[in-house]
Each structure stands twice: as structure tokens, then as C-alpha cells.
Scaffold this motif. Structure first.
Motif, PDB file in Angstrom:
ATOM      1  N   ALA A   1      53.330  74.512  78.916  1.00  0.00           N
ATOM      2  CA  ALA A   1      52.475  74.307  77.744  1.00  0.00           C
ATOM      3  C   ALA A   1      51.187  73.654  78.220  1.00  0.00           C
ATOM      4  CB  ALA A   1      53.173  73.421  76.713  1.00  0.00           C
ATOM      5  N   VAL A   2      50.059  74.263  77.882  1.00  0.00           N
ATOM      6  CA  VAL A   2      48.747  73.744  78.247  1.00  0.00           C
ATOM      7  C   VAL A   2      48.091  73.189  76.988  1.00  0.00           C
ATOM      8  CG1 VAL A   2      46.450  74.354  79.091  1.00  0.00           C
ATOM      9  CG2 VAL A   2      48.478  75.325  80.180  1.00  0.00           C
ATOM     10  N   LEU A   3      47.752  71.912  77.003  1.00  0.00           N
ATOM     11  CA  LEU A   3      47.182  71.241  75.838  1.00  0.00           C
ATOM     12  C   LEU A   3      45.736  70.839  76.132  1.00  0.00           C
ATOM     13  CD1 LEU A   3      50.293  71.011  75.451  1.00  0.00           C
ATOM     14  CD2 LEU A   3      49.892  68.816  74.348  1.00  0.00           C
ATOM     15  N   SER A   4      44.839  71.192  75.234  1.00  0.00           N
ATOM     16  CA  SER A   4      43.434  70.841  75.427  1.00  0.00           C
ATOM     17  C   SER A   4      43.221  69.347  75.202  1.00  0.00           C
ATOM     18  CB  SER A   4      42.555  71.630  74.456  1.00  0.00           C
ATOM     19  OG  SER A   4      42.649  71.086  73.145  1.00  0.00           O
ATOM     20  N   LYS A   5      42.026  68.894  75.547  1.00  0.00           N
ATOM     21  CA  LYS A   5      41.694  67.484  75.396  1.00  0.00           C
ATOM     22  C   LYS A   5      41.751  67.032  73.947  1.00  0.00           C
ATOM     23  CE  LYS A   5      38.636  67.746  79.426  1.00  0.00           C
ATOM     24  NZ  LYS A   5      37.227  67.717  79.908  1.00  0.00           N
ATOM     25  N   GLY A   6      41.548  67.957  73.003  1.00  0.00           N
ATOM     26  CA  GLY A   6      41.532  67.593  71.590  1.00  0.00           C
ATOM     27  C   GLY A   6      42.882  67.634  70.910  1.00  0.00           C
ATOM     28  N   CYS A   7      43.954  67.904  71.649  1.00  0.00           N
ATOM     29  CA  CYS A   7      45.290  67.932  71.033  1.00  0.00           C
ATOM     30  C   CYS A   7      45.808  66.514  70.785  1.00  0.00           C
ATOM     31  CB  CYS A   7      46.275  68.672  71.942  1.00  0.00           C
ATOM     32  SG  CYS A   7      46.171  70.466  71.865  1.00  0.00           S
TER      33      CYS A   7
ATOM     34  N   ALA B   1      49.674  84.316  78.980  1.00  0.00           N
ATOM     35  CA  ALA B   1      49.316  83.079  78.283  1.00  0.00           C
ATOM     36  C   ALA B   1      48.921  83.437  76.858  1.00  0.00           C
ATOM     37  CB  ALA B   1      48.168  82.366  78.991  1.00  0.00           C
ATOM     38  N   VAL B   2      49.529  82.780  75.888  1.00  0.00           N
ATOM     39  CA  VAL B   2      49.198  82.972  74.476  1.00  0.00           C
ATOM     40  C   VAL B   2      48.415  81.753  74.009  1.00  0.00           C
ATOM     41  CG1 VAL B   2      50.110  83.278  72.153  1.00  0.00           C
ATOM     42  CG2 VAL B   2      51.265  84.361  74.093  1.00  0.00           C
ATOM     43  N   ILE B   3      47.210  81.993  73.487  1.00  0.00           N
ATOM     44  CA  ILE B   3      46.303  80.904  73.138  1.00  0.00           C
ATOM     45  C   ILE B   3      46.182  80.807  71.624  1.00  0.00           C
ATOM     46  CG2 ILE B   3      44.045  79.872  73.579  1.00  0.00           C
ATOM     47  CD1 ILE B   3      43.708  81.900  75.873  1.00  0.00           C
ATOM     48  N   VAL B   4      46.428  79.616  71.099  1.00  0.00           N
ATOM     49  CA  VAL B   4      46.363  79.354  69.657  1.00  0.00           C
ATOM     50  C   VAL B   4      45.411  78.191  69.414  1.00  0.00           C
ATOM     51  CG1 VAL B   4      47.681  78.740  67.601  1.00  0.00           C
ATOM     52  CG2 VAL B   4      48.711  80.181  69.340  1.00  0.00           C
ATOM     53  N   GLY B   5      44.639  78.297  68.325  1.00  0.00           N
ATOM     54  CA  GLY B   5      43.626  77.293  68.055  1.00  0.00           C
ATOM     55  C   GLY B   5      43.986  76.314  66.956  1.00  0.00           C
TER      56      GLY B   5
ATOM     57  N   LEU C   1      47.348  75.555  73.815  1.00  0.00           N
ATOM     58  CA  LEU C   1      47.066  74.995  72.493  1.00  0.00           C
ATOM     59  C   LEU C   1      45.718  74.292  72.515  1.00  0.00           C
ATOM     60  CD1 LEU C   1      50.616  73.474  71.852  1.00  0.00           C
ATOM     61  CD2 LEU C   1      49.823  75.818  71.434  1.00  0.00           C
ATOM     62  N   GLU C   2      44.802  74.766  71.673  1.00  0.00           N
ATOM     63  CA  GLU C   2      43.473  74.167  71.611  1.00  0.00           C
ATOM     64  C   GLU C   2      43.344  73.301  70.358  1.00  0.00           C
ATOM     65  OE1 GLU C   2      38.729  75.274  71.894  1.00  0.00           O
ATOM     66  OE2 GLU C   2      40.047  76.634  70.809  1.00  0.00           O
ATOM     67  N   ASP C   3      43.182  72.006  70.569  1.00  0.00           N
ATOM     68  CA  ASP C   3      42.852  71.052  69.507  1.00  0.00           C
ATOM     69  C   ASP C   3      43.852  71.056  68.345  1.00  0.00           C
ATOM     70  OD1 ASP C   3      40.709  70.692  71.143  1.00  0.00           O
ATOM     71  OD2 ASP C   3      39.206  71.450  69.756  1.00  0.00           O
ATOM     72  N   ILE C   4      45.149  71.123  68.662  1.00  0.00           N
ATOM     73  CA  ILE C   4      46.180  71.007  67.633  1.00  0.00           C
ATOM     74  C   ILE C   4      46.324  69.522  67.302  1.00  0.00           C
ATOM     75  CG2 ILE C   4      48.577  71.464  67.017  1.00  0.00           C
ATOM     76  CD1 ILE C   4      46.855  73.975  67.438  1.00  0.00           C
ATOM     77  N   GLN C   5      46.001  69.149  66.084  1.00  0.00           N
ATOM     78  CA  GLN C   5      45.863  67.733  65.757  1.00  0.00           C
ATOM     79  C   GLN C   5      46.984  67.168  64.891  1.00  0.00           C
ATOM     80  OE1 GLN C   5      41.879  67.594  64.153  1.00  0.00           O
ATOM     81  NE2 GLN C   5      40.946  67.854  66.161  1.00  0.00           N
TER      82      GLN C   5
END
Length: 259
Positions: A142-148, A207-211, A118-122
Motif C-alpha cells: 500500500a502506497v500512501l501519499s503525504k496527504g493521507c 498499481a491501482v490509484i484512488v484519490g 492512495l492519494e490524500d485519503i483523509q
């Protein structure tokens, strides 16, 4: 009356709970969070957790509260006036019960990797829903980016409905670096691609990547993925909600693996 009554906002315990309700930094430093409602507490107990503090609003049924406190022999039980309890609750209509609890670290899942990235899910509700989807599909990580958003915030926990207790998570991750070391296939979901998700073999390590809900995936993360695919949408709408797109992708993987 079950529990120690607290009536002042200046009480040290109330102040501590208030910080956990409002501050990601406070939750991170303490390794603690607030669980809102009976369902989340039951899920936490089922996962092997034991809360530090149980809190009820004065109007909440004392018998129901006592049944939970009986399962938490080491937890301190407190009672707050309804107005003070509402100041802690993450929702407009408070459930009447909260628990102060340590974050759980679920054990690694030893099956074919199915990772949600998950990239930057806010939006906290969206994030919680995505984690819930991953847990329901049997995701291994679950991999969460720094912007989540903080997955341990009360609103994200409410959206996850216990997913955070059973789904291993890696937080504040550099997604590009993670994709580079992942020993499997990484698929980025995007709108403008020609290739359909449904033509892909999803049975191996995946890995499924969602923005981000509005901006989608960054160019850097799209480039880091092995492939970029779309979900066919014959209807007259521009896009799917990010949470819905993730659900379609991971359950297509489930369908193929079961077949």
C-alpha cells in the motif's frame, strides 16, 4: 483485581497513552500506537506482535483480560476507572480494553505486484477500510501519499481490523515519483474517462490509484499513471465511495488472476 490501578490523569503512563491516542506525531516519534479492543489485539498477536502495555476499564471482564495478559508475559497490565478509560478510547462506546503496541513492519510479499496507491485519503475509517480491502485481495504493497491520514491512528486501525499488521506500507510518498519508477501498469480510477476498467488486462504487475474522497485524483497523479479508467455505473448515482471503487478494482484483478 488484574493489573495496576491508575486513577489520575497526571499519571505519566496515562499521559503517554493519551498522546498516542491523539497525536500522529507522538505515534510516529515513538513508533507506537494504541490497539482498541480484543479483535485488534488478537490480530496483532497472530501477526507476531507483543504489546508493551495492556489496559482495561474497571468494568471490563477481568477473566477475559487475564486470558490476553497470559499471552503477553512482558506487558504491563493496568486498570483505569471507566471515565478515564473513555478518555483514551477512539469510539463513543468504548470496548473496555486497549493495548499500547509497537508498529509492525510486515515482510515483503514476493508475488506478482498488486499495489494500492492512495492519494490524500483523509477519513481514518475510509483509509482503514481501504487497507483492509487491499490485504484481503492479497495486495503486495500500500502506497500512501503525504496527504493521507495516519494509518496507525486508533480509528484507522479499527477500520483496518488488522490489515496494517500484514500489508506492507510506504507512507508519505510522492505518488508522481513512485509511478515513474514502478515497473508495471498503473491505473488511475476516475469518473470522466471512457475506458472501462473491465476491458483492461490486470494480470501483470499492477498499481491501482484512488484519490481523495471529495476531490478525487489530482491532475498531476492522473498524468503520472499509465492509463486512467472508470468503473461503469449504469445506475443513477454520480459516483462510488472511494473505498468501494478500490474494492471493485482490486477484486477484478483477483478475478482475472484466478481465471
Amino acid at each position: 483485581m488484574t493489573g495496576t490501578a491508575i486513577s489520575s490523569r497526571d499519571n505519566p503512563l496515562f499521559k503517554r497513552l493519551k498522546k498516542l491516542a491523539e497525536s500522529a506525531r507522538a505515534r510516529r516519534e515513538a513508533g507506537m500506537t494504541l490497539l482498541d479492543g480484543e479483535h485488534l489485539l488478537a490480530a496483532y498477536l497472530d501477526a507476531g506482535g507483543q504489546p508493551h502495555t495492556l489496559v482495561r476499564a474497571a468494568s471490563f471482564d477481568a477473566g477475559r483480560f487475564e486470558r490476553f495478559s497470559g499471552q503477553c508475559p512482558h506487558a504491563k497490565a493496568i486498570v483505569l476507572p471507566d471515565a478515564l478509560f473513555a478518555a483514551l478510547s477512539p469510539v463513543a462506546s468504548p470496548t473496555g480494553m486497549l493495548a499500547e503496541a509497537a508498529r509492525l513492519v510486515p515482510p515483503a510479499i514476493g508475488t506478482t505486484p498488486l499495489v494500492i496507491v492512495l492519494e490524500d485519503i483523509q477519513d481514518p475509517g475510509n483509509l482503514g477500510s481501504m487497507l483492509r480491502t487491499g490485504a484481503a485481495a492479497g495486495a503486495t504493497l500500500a502506497v500512501l501519499s503525504k496527504g493521507c491520514h495516519d494509518p496507525w491512528s486508533p480509528k484507522a486501525l479499527r477500520g483496518g481490523q488488522g490489515a496494517q499488521f500484514v500489508l506492507p506500507m510506504a507512507q508519505a510518498v510522492d505518488v508522481q515519483d513512485w509511478c515513474a519508477q514502478f515497473r508495471g501498469r498503473s491505473l488511475a480510477l476516475a469518473l470522466t474517462e471512457c475506458r472501462s476498467l473491465f476491458t483492461c488486462d490486470l494480470t501483470g504487475p499492477l498499481a491501482v490509484i484512488v484519490g481523495n474522497e471529495g476531490a478525487g485524483l489530482s491532475d498531476a497523479v492522473r498524468a503520472a499513471a499509465n492509463a486512467t479508467v472508470q468503473i461503469p455505473m449504469p445506475g443513477k448515482v454520480e459516483s462510488l465511495n472511494a473505498s468501494a471503487a478500490l474494492a471493485i478494482a482490486v477484486f477484478e484483478a483477483v478475478r482475472q488472476r484466478l481465471a
